[in-house]
Design a protein around this motif. Sequence first.
Motif, short mmCIF file in Angstrom:
data_model
loop_
_atom_site.label_atom_id
_atom_site.label_comp_id
_atom_site.label_asym_id
_atom_site.label_seq_id
_atom_site.Cartn_x
_atom_site.Cartn_y
_atom_site.Cartn_z
N TYR A 175 -9.55 2.58 2.93
CA TYR A 175 -8.21 2.00 3.00
C TYR A 175 -7.87 1.31 1.68
O TYR A 175 -8.69 0.56 1.14
CB TYR A 175 -8.13 0.98 4.14
CG TYR A 175 -7.83 1.57 5.50
CD1 TYR A 175 -8.14 2.88 5.80
CD2 TYR A 175 -7.25 0.79 6.47
CE1 TYR A 175 -7.86 3.40 7.05
CE2 TYR A 175 -6.97 1.30 7.73
CZ TYR A 175 -7.28 2.61 8.01
OH TYR A 175 -6.99 3.11 9.24
N GLU A 176 -6.65 1.53 1.22
CA GLU A 176 -6.18 0.87 0.01
C GLU A 176 -6.19 -0.65 0.19
O GLU A 176 -6.47 -1.41 -0.74
CB GLU A 176 -4.77 1.35 -0.32
CG GLU A 176 -4.23 0.83 -1.63
CD GLU A 176 -2.82 1.33 -1.93
OE1 GLU A 176 -2.23 0.79 -2.87
OE2 GLU A 176 -2.31 2.22 -1.21
N CYS A 177 -5.93 -1.12 1.40
CA CYS A 177 -5.87 -2.56 1.66
C CYS A 177 -7.24 -3.18 1.87
O CYS A 177 -7.33 -4.39 2.10
CB CYS A 177 -5.01 -2.84 2.90
SG CYS A 177 -5.88 -2.59 4.46
N GLU B 296 -1.31 1.82 7.19
CA GLU B 296 -2.73 1.51 7.32
C GLU B 296 -2.89 0.45 8.41
O GLU B 296 -2.04 -0.43 8.55
CB GLU B 296 -3.30 0.99 6.00
CG GLU B 296 -3.57 2.06 4.99
CD GLU B 296 -4.30 1.57 3.74
OE1 GLU B 296 -4.71 2.41 2.96
OE2 GLU B 296 -4.46 0.35 3.55
N THR C 133 0.85 -1.20 0.00
CA THR C 133 0.00 0.00 0.00
C THR C 133 0.88 1.25 0.00
O THR C 133 2.01 1.22 0.47
CB THR C 133 -0.91 0.05 1.24
OG1 THR C 133 -0.10 -0.02 2.41
CG2 THR C 133 -1.92 -1.09 1.25
N GLU C 134 0.31 2.34 -0.52
CA GLU C 134 1.05 3.61 -0.52
C GLU C 134 1.30 4.07 0.91
O GLU C 134 2.40 4.43 1.28
CB GLU C 134 0.26 4.66 -1.32
CG GLU C 134 1.08 5.88 -1.61
CD GLU C 134 0.37 6.83 -2.57
OE1 GLU C 134 0.45 8.05 -2.33
OE2 GLU C 134 -0.25 6.35 -3.54
#
Length: 161
Positions: free
Chosen positions: A115-117, A85, A80-81
């Motif tokens: 969240y990207e995840c 997270e 993830t960026e």
Amino acid sequence: MSASDFTTAILVNQSPEEVFNAVTNVRGWWSEEIEGNTAKQNDEFNYHYEDIHRCKIKLIEVIPNQKIVWLVEENYFKFTEDKTEWTGTKPTFEITEKDGKTELRFTHFGLNQEYECFEICRDAWTNYIQNSLKKLIETGKGEPNATGKPQTENEKKLSQN
């Protein structure tokens, strides 16, 4: 609970005590590579899966046979960026009796769709709760991950990168 917090539940024939004991046996259902204690209030443990995911978790609330709350104190995701997270989120296990059975409701407070995840984490938690933890409760043997032993499709993909 926010509508966007991830939650899932299972219903089993075992007692609340058996469910509680399985949840606190984190090595038995989530990962064989847990370092630290996982059962009592203020216990802390480290989780890692290869170089893909690491986190430090503290048990901030433990009510035997009823509730366990984890606080993610530190987190690292390779994929993830925002590598942190999960930091500050609260995975929570609530155990209740329902019609002669035991319900385990897992909610990861703070894990939401922003969240990207989220999709990877949702799929992983669903597997670990609905499959691995449920098997540990019902049969005494879960399906935790370990280095070189991915349990979800996403873990398999991430392990290959």
